[in-house]
Write an enzyme that holds these catalytic residues in place. Structure first.
Site, PDB file in Angstrom:
ATOM      1  CE1 TYR A   1       1.129  -0.229   4.374  1.00 18.23           C
ATOM      2  CE2 TYR A   1      -0.130   1.905   4.407  1.00 18.23           C
ATOM      3  CZ  TYR A   1       0.720   1.132   5.003  1.00 18.23           C
ATOM      4  OH  TYR A   1       1.380   1.434   6.195  1.00 18.23           O
TER       5      TYR A   1
ATOM      6  NE  ARG B   1       6.946   4.138   0.511  1.00 15.31           N
ATOM      7  CZ  ARG B   1       6.759   4.799   1.680  1.00 15.31           C
ATOM      8  NH1 ARG B   1       7.618   5.065   2.603  1.00 15.31           N
ATOM      9  NH2 ARG B   1       5.414   5.326   1.849  1.00 15.31           N
TER      10      ARG B   1
ATOM     11  CE  LYS C   1       2.900   3.223   3.226  1.00 15.80           C
ATOM     12  NZ  LYS C   1       3.040   3.505   4.554  1.00 15.80           N
TER      13      LYS C   1
ATOM     14  CD  GLU D   1      10.015   1.626  10.726  1.00 19.08           C
ATOM     15  OE1 GLU D   1       9.769   2.684   9.867  1.00 19.08           O
ATOM     16  OE2 GLU D   1       9.965   0.466  10.301  1.00 19.08           O
TER      17      GLU D   1
ATOM     18  CG  LEU E   1       8.114   2.376   4.982  1.00 19.16           C
ATOM     19  CD1 LEU E   1       7.992   1.189   4.177  1.00 19.16           C
ATOM     20  CD2 LEU E   1       7.027   3.057   5.147  1.00 19.16           C
TER      21      LEU E   1
HETATM   22  N1  PLP Z   1       7.896   3.797   8.981  1.00 17.33           N
HETATM   23  C1  PLP Z   1       6.441   3.156   9.009  1.00 17.33           C
HETATM   24  C2  PLP Z   1       6.536   1.639   9.665  1.00 17.33           C
HETATM   25  C3  PLP Z   1       5.415   3.661   8.628  1.00 17.33           C
HETATM   26  O1  PLP Z   1       4.300   2.864   8.469  1.00 17.33           O
HETATM   27  C4  PLP Z   1       5.459   4.784   7.669  1.00 17.33           C
HETATM   28  C5  PLP Z   1       4.385   5.191   7.073  1.00 17.33           C
HETATM   29  O2  PLP Z   1       3.148   4.587   6.936  1.00 17.33           O
HETATM   30  C6  PLP Z   1       6.552   5.641   7.812  1.00 17.33           C
HETATM   31  C7  PLP Z   1       7.624   4.988   8.431  1.00 17.33           C
HETATM   32  C8  PLP Z   1       6.639   6.886   7.233  1.00 17.33           C
HETATM   33  O3  PLP Z   1       6.633   6.567   5.745  1.00 17.33           O
HETATM   34  P1  PLP Z   1       6.211   8.008   4.769  1.00 17.33           P
HETATM   35  O4  PLP Z   1       6.774   9.217   5.339  1.00 17.33           O
HETATM   36  O5  PLP Z   1       6.551   7.550   3.468  1.00 17.33           O
HETATM   37  O6  PLP Z   1       4.750   8.099   5.157  1.00 17.33           O
END
Ligand code: PLP
Length: 287
Positions: free
Chosen positions: A33, A52, A151, A183, A207
């Site tokens: 997603y 991504r 993701k 994270e 991620l």
């Molecule tokens: N880390 C995780 C585990 C996430 O689920 C997300 C966003 O859903 C992020 C980091 C941040 O990613 P982004 O800045 O692309 O939304």
């Protein structure tokens, strides 16, 4: 008025969109997603999210079912049909719905992928209260699988983490593995010490946040020092500031970790400054 969603080529009222019970997204979390934020009717960091998406699909041996132009067309059409100014667009691609449950991947020539997109309206997203107050986090063990760089929709543990945080009277959880923060449950985690921004380096452990990439680029362009390396909860608790980034939270200060106030216990200077720069720069490139 019912929200209009996209399902496999059709725009439908949300109440009429139906997916098979054999869909592998439903049975196996065999799906990826993306969430792209929308500000003033513009898609923020759209190209990054599409890049991504392509990478996540490739890592799981799934084809990208649509071209970048078609993805953009669908995003824009959904924003138009649902009259979205601020909020986001969620998109999900699954390996499709074979006619039974099986661990073996279905033949992609025979089973089409399932493609779903829907909008979320969040008026006043830029001025969310948590940006001003900051959020409070707890730490929990990171027991997710080993490919967090993909993701996928396997979000049960992050969801449990948010519930653990809520039960502790906090807003979110930071995940810890081998003594170091990986994270946040749905965001990337940062600390600031003596003006230096510290965040974990990219690997399969986290991620690769699209907001992270943009914020670090803007920070460097603004002559701020950035160090990409793991840090511990103790180091975070002794930091001057902490914050998170994500497409839905942008840059949001963290004011407390496991009951310990960070710095003065209120949002510092760096996170609000980065948030302002992020809005200024990404609105310029929004499409
Ligand atoms: N880390 C995780 C585990 C996430 O689920 C997300 C966003 O859903 C992020 C980091 C941040 O990613 P982004 O800045 O692309 O939304």
């Amino acid at each position: 008025m019912a929200r209009i969603v996209y399902l496999n080529g059709d725009y439908l009222p949300e109440t009429e969109a139906r997916v098979s019970i054999f869909d592998r997204g439903f049975l196996m979390a065999d799906a990826v997603y993306e969430v792209t934020s929308v500000l003033g009717g513009k898609l923020i960091d759209f190209d990054g999210h599409m890049a991504r998406l392509a990478r996540s699909l490739g890592e799981l041996d799934m084809a990208n079912p649509l071209t970048q132009e078609t993805w953009l067309e669908i995003h824009r059409e959904l924003l138009r049909r649902n009259d979205i100014s601020d909020g986001g667009v969620y998109l999900q691609v699954t390996r499709g719905a074979p006619n039974d449950r099986d661990f073996v991947f279905p033949d992609p020539e025979k089973i089409p992928q399932t493609v779903v997109l829907f909008t979320q309206s969040k008026p006043g997203l830029i001025d969310s209260p948590s940006a001003k107050t900051g959020i409070r986090v707890i730490s929990i063990p990171d027991i997710r699988w080993g490919r967090r760089d993909i993701k996928t929709v396997q979000l049960l543990y992050p969801s449990m983490g948010k519930m653990m945080a809520k039960a502790a009277g906090c807003d979110d959880a930071w995940l810890v593995e081998d003594g170091f923060v990986t994270e946040g449950s749905s965001n990337n985690a940062y600390i600031v010490k003596d003006g230096k921004i510290i965040t974990r380096d990219l690997s399969r452990d986290i991620l690769h946040g699209i907001t992270r990439a943009a914020v670090l680029r803007f920070a460097r362009e603004s002559q701020m020092e950035v160090e990409e390396r793991p840090f511990t909860i103790a180091e975070a608790q002794a930091a001057d500031e902490a914050f998170i980034t994500s497409a839905t939270m942008f840059v949001t200060p963290v004011i407390e970790i496991d009951g310990t106030a960070i710095g003065t216990g209120t949002p510092g200077n760096v996170a609000p400054r980065l948030r302002a720069i992020y809005f200024e720069e990404s609105l310029k490139t929004g499409i």
